[in-house]
Design a protein around this motif. Structure first.
Motif, PDB file in Angstrom:
ATOM      1  N   CYS A  20       0.874  -1.279   0.022  1.00 15.33           N
ATOM      2  CA  CYS A  20      -0.035   0.222   0.008  1.00 15.33           C
ATOM      3  C   CYS A  20       0.945   1.223   0.052  1.00 15.33           C
ATOM      4  CB  CYS A  20      -1.061  -0.218   1.121  1.00 15.33           C
ATOM      5  SG  CYS A  20      -2.359  -1.006   1.010  1.00 15.33           S
ATOM      6  N   GLN A  21       2.044   1.266   0.760  1.00 16.69           N
ATOM      7  CA  GLN A  21       2.747   2.267   0.978  1.00 16.69           C
ATOM      8  C   GLN A  21       3.416   2.658  -0.541  1.00 16.69           C
ATOM      9  OE1 GLN A  21       3.314   4.988   3.326  1.00 16.69           O
ATOM     10  NE2 GLN A  21       1.298   3.786   4.440  1.00 16.69           N
ATOM     11  N   LEU A  22       3.888   1.629  -1.143  1.00 17.75           N
ATOM     12  CA  LEU A  22       4.638   1.723  -2.667  1.00 17.75           C
ATOM     13  C   LEU A  22       3.512   2.310  -3.348  1.00 17.75           C
ATOM     14  CD1 LEU A  22       6.681  -1.343  -2.696  1.00 17.75           C
ATOM     15  CD2 LEU A  22       7.764   0.776  -2.528  1.00 17.75           C
ATOM     16  N   LEU A  23       2.245   1.710  -3.430  1.00 16.10           N
ATOM     17  CA  LEU A  23       1.362   2.022  -4.543  1.00 16.10           C
ATOM     18  C   LEU A  23       0.777   3.483  -4.419  1.00 16.10           C
ATOM     19  CD1 LEU A  23      -0.709  -1.292  -4.749  1.00 16.10           C
ATOM     20  CD2 LEU A  23       0.485  -0.356  -6.501  1.00 16.10           C
ATOM     21  N   LYS A  24       0.863   3.911  -3.053  1.00 13.85           N
ATOM     22  CA  LYS A  24       0.384   5.397  -2.546  1.00 13.85           C
ATOM     23  C   LYS A  24       1.691   6.417  -3.162  1.00 13.85           C
ATOM     24  CE  LYS A  24      -3.170   4.726   0.847  1.00 13.85           C
ATOM     25  NZ  LYS A  24      -3.215   4.889   2.309  1.00 13.85           N
ATOM     26  N   GLN A  25       2.595   5.949  -2.876  1.00  9.29           N
ATOM     27  CA  GLN A  25       3.778   6.710  -3.269  1.00  9.29           C
ATOM     28  C   GLN A  25       3.934   7.070  -5.060  1.00  9.29           C
ATOM     29  OE1 GLN A  25       7.547   5.318  -2.027  1.00  9.29           O
ATOM     30  NE2 GLN A  25       7.545   6.187  -0.075  1.00  9.29           N
ATOM     31  N   TYR A  26       3.537   6.036  -5.691  1.00  9.13           N
ATOM     32  CA  TYR A  26       3.217   5.975  -7.166  1.00  9.13           C
ATOM     33  C   TYR A  26       2.052   6.643  -7.866  1.00  9.13           C
ATOM     34  CZ  TYR A  26       7.893   3.636  -7.562  1.00  9.13           C
ATOM     35  OH  TYR A  26       9.093   3.225  -7.138  1.00  9.13           O
ATOM     36  N   GLY A  27       1.249   7.215  -6.591  1.00 16.23           N
ATOM     37  CA  GLY A  27      -0.086   7.501  -7.301  1.00 16.23           C
ATOM     38  C   GLY A  27      -1.221   6.841  -7.575  1.00 16.23           C
ATOM     39  N   ARG A  28      -0.931   5.446  -7.028  1.00 13.94           N
ATOM     40  CA  ARG A  28      -2.014   4.393  -7.429  1.00 13.94           C
ATOM     41  C   ARG A  28      -3.004   4.087  -6.257  1.00 13.94           C
ATOM     42  NH1 ARG A  28      -1.988   3.084 -12.828  1.00 13.94           N
ATOM     43  NH2 ARG A  28       0.368   3.023 -13.440  1.00 13.94           N
ATOM     44  N   ASP A  29      -3.531   5.404  -5.781  1.00 13.68           N
ATOM     45  CA  ASP A  29      -4.488   5.227  -4.481  1.00 13.68           C
ATOM     46  C   ASP A  29      -5.464   3.935  -4.436  1.00 13.68           C
ATOM     47  OD1 ASP A  29      -2.782   7.073  -3.126  1.00 13.68           O
ATOM     48  OD2 ASP A  29      -4.189   8.761  -3.862  1.00 13.68           O
ATOM     49  N   GLU A  30      -6.074   4.181  -5.787  1.00 12.48           N
ATOM     50  CA  GLU A  30      -7.318   3.014  -5.909  1.00 12.48           C
ATOM     51  C   GLU A  30      -6.805   1.542  -5.814  1.00 12.48           C
ATOM     52  OE1 GLU A  30      -9.136   3.593  -9.709  1.00 12.48           O
ATOM     53  OE2 GLU A  30     -10.062   5.809  -8.808  1.00 12.48           O
ATOM     54  N   GLN A  31      -5.595   1.352  -6.429  1.00 14.24           N
ATOM     55  CA  GLN A  31      -5.002   0.087  -6.335  1.00 14.24           C
ATOM     56  C   GLN A  31      -4.384  -0.303  -4.895  1.00 14.24           C
ATOM     57  OE1 GLN A  31      -4.125   2.081  -8.781  1.00 14.24           O
ATOM     58  NE2 GLN A  31      -5.125   0.905 -10.789  1.00 14.24           N
ATOM     59  N   ALA A  32      -4.062   0.852  -4.076  1.00 19.52           N
ATOM     60  CA  ALA A  32      -3.480   0.495  -2.733  1.00 19.52           C
ATOM     61  C   ALA A  32      -4.751   0.301  -2.048  1.00 19.52           C
ATOM     62  CB  ALA A  32      -3.101   1.899  -2.293  1.00 19.52           C
ATOM     63  N   SER A  33      -6.048   0.926  -2.161  1.00 20.04           N
ATOM     64  CA  SER A  33      -7.141   0.374  -1.338  1.00 20.04           C
ATOM     65  C   SER A  33      -7.579  -1.016  -1.661  1.00 20.04           C
ATOM     66  CB  SER A  33      -8.395   1.328  -1.654  1.00 20.04           C
ATOM     67  OG  SER A  33      -7.818   2.673  -1.351  1.00 20.04           O
ATOM     68  N   LEU A  34      -7.540  -1.272  -2.880  1.00 18.93           N
ATOM     69  CA  LEU A  34      -8.084  -2.590  -3.315  1.00 18.93           C
ATOM     70  C   LEU A  34      -6.935  -3.518  -2.868  1.00 18.93           C
ATOM     71  CD1 LEU A  34      -9.076  -2.189  -7.178  1.00 18.93           C
ATOM     72  CD2 LEU A  34     -10.408  -2.697  -5.061  1.00 18.93           C
ATOM     73  N   ALA A  35      -5.731  -3.400  -2.688  1.00 12.74           N
ATOM     74  CA  ALA A  35      -4.690  -4.392  -2.029  1.00 12.74           C
ATOM     75  C   ALA A  35      -5.141  -4.288  -0.483  1.00 12.74           C
ATOM     76  CB  ALA A  35      -3.573  -3.726  -2.126  1.00 12.74           C
ATOM     77  N   GLY A  36      -5.340  -3.536  -0.037  1.00 15.65           N
ATOM     78  CA  GLY A  36      -5.787  -3.572   1.641  1.00 15.65           C
ATOM     79  C   GLY A  36      -7.012  -4.404   1.939  1.00 15.65           C
ATOM     80  N   LEU A  37      -8.008  -4.106   0.833  1.00 11.02           N
ATOM     81  CA  LEU A  37      -9.321  -4.838   1.052  1.00 11.02           C
ATOM     82  C   LEU A  37      -9.006  -6.315   0.717  1.00 11.02           C
ATOM     83  CD1 LEU A  37     -12.209  -4.813   1.237  1.00 11.02           C
ATOM     84  CD2 LEU A  37     -12.363  -4.347  -1.197  1.00 11.02           C
ATOM     85  N   ALA A  38      -8.089  -6.787  -0.265  1.00 11.39           N
ATOM     86  CA  ALA A  38      -7.735  -8.120  -0.535  1.00 11.39           C
ATOM     87  C   ALA A  38      -6.915  -8.733   0.776  1.00 11.39           C
ATOM     88  CB  ALA A  38      -6.841  -8.084  -1.833  1.00 11.39           C
ATOM     89  N   GLY A  39      -6.189  -8.002   1.211  1.00 13.59           N
ATOM     90  CA  GLY A  39      -5.675  -8.525   2.382  1.00 13.59           C
ATOM     91  C   GLY A  39      -6.531  -8.846   3.499  1.00 13.59           C
ATOM     92  N   LEU A  40      -7.323  -7.658   3.888  1.00  6.92           N
ATOM     93  CA  LEU A  40      -8.518  -8.030   4.884  1.00  6.92           C
ATOM     94  C   LEU A  40      -9.359  -9.413   4.499  1.00  6.92           C
ATOM     95  CD1 LEU A  40      -9.920  -6.864   7.155  1.00  6.92           C
ATOM     96  CD2 LEU A  40     -11.357  -5.578   5.806  1.00  6.92           C
ATOM     97  N   LEU A  41      -9.698  -9.421   3.115  1.00  7.67           N
ATOM     98  CA  LEU A  41     -10.430 -10.569   2.837  1.00  7.67           C
ATOM     99  C   LEU A  41      -9.847 -11.745   2.915  1.00  7.67           C
ATOM    100  CD1 LEU A  41     -12.391  -9.149  -0.219  1.00  7.67           C
ATOM    101  CD2 LEU A  41     -13.416  -9.519   2.095  1.00  7.67           C
ATOM    102  N   LEU A  42      -8.508 -11.982   2.807  1.00  4.08           N
ATOM    103  CA  LEU A  42      -7.810 -13.170   2.994  1.00  4.08           C
ATOM    104  C   LEU A  42      -7.638 -13.345   4.335  1.00  4.08           C
ATOM    105  CD1 LEU A  42      -5.893 -15.261   1.526  1.00  4.08           C
ATOM    106  CD2 LEU A  42      -3.949 -13.478   2.186  1.00  4.08           C
ATOM    107  N   VAL A  43      -7.583 -12.382   5.083  1.00  2.25           N
ATOM    108  CA  VAL A  43      -7.476 -12.819   6.526  1.00  2.25           C
ATOM    109  C   VAL A  43      -8.818 -13.257   7.198  1.00  2.25           C
ATOM    110  CG1 VAL A  43      -6.923 -11.786   8.931  1.00  2.25           C
ATOM    111  CG2 VAL A  43      -5.219 -11.422   6.959  1.00  2.25           C
ATOM    112  N   LEU A  44      -9.744 -12.661   6.624  1.00  2.12           N
ATOM    113  CA  LEU A  44     -11.026 -12.952   7.134  1.00  2.12           C
ATOM    114  C   LEU A  44     -11.494 -14.484   6.540  1.00  2.12           C
ATOM    115  CD1 LEU A  44     -13.208  -9.974   6.805  1.00  2.12           C
ATOM    116  CD2 LEU A  44     -12.655 -10.911   8.840  1.00  2.12           C
TER     117      LEU A  44
END
Length: 64
Positions: A20-44
């Protein structure tokens, strides 16, 4: 429940936060949010069986 699930959750948390930090640095905020959501769903996905088992145990404890 084994301790390996805790290590798996910690590893996913670290990987997702770095990604997420890497994606946000490169201006990919939407993909960073999706990566966080994917991690949350995996843990759930890993945690839900343990939560269901906990509820069954509590239900059996209070049955008369």
């Amino acid at each position: 429940m084994s301790i390996t699930i805790i290590f798996k959750i910690a590893a996913v948390g670290i990987l997702v936060s770095v990604l997420c930090q890497l994606l946000k640095q490169y201006g990919r905020d939407e993909q960073a949010s999706l990566a966080g959501l994917a991690g949350l769903l995996l843990v759930l996905w890993w945690i839900v069986p343990y939560i269901a088992q906990l509820f069954r145990t509590i239900e059996n404890l209070f049955q008369i």
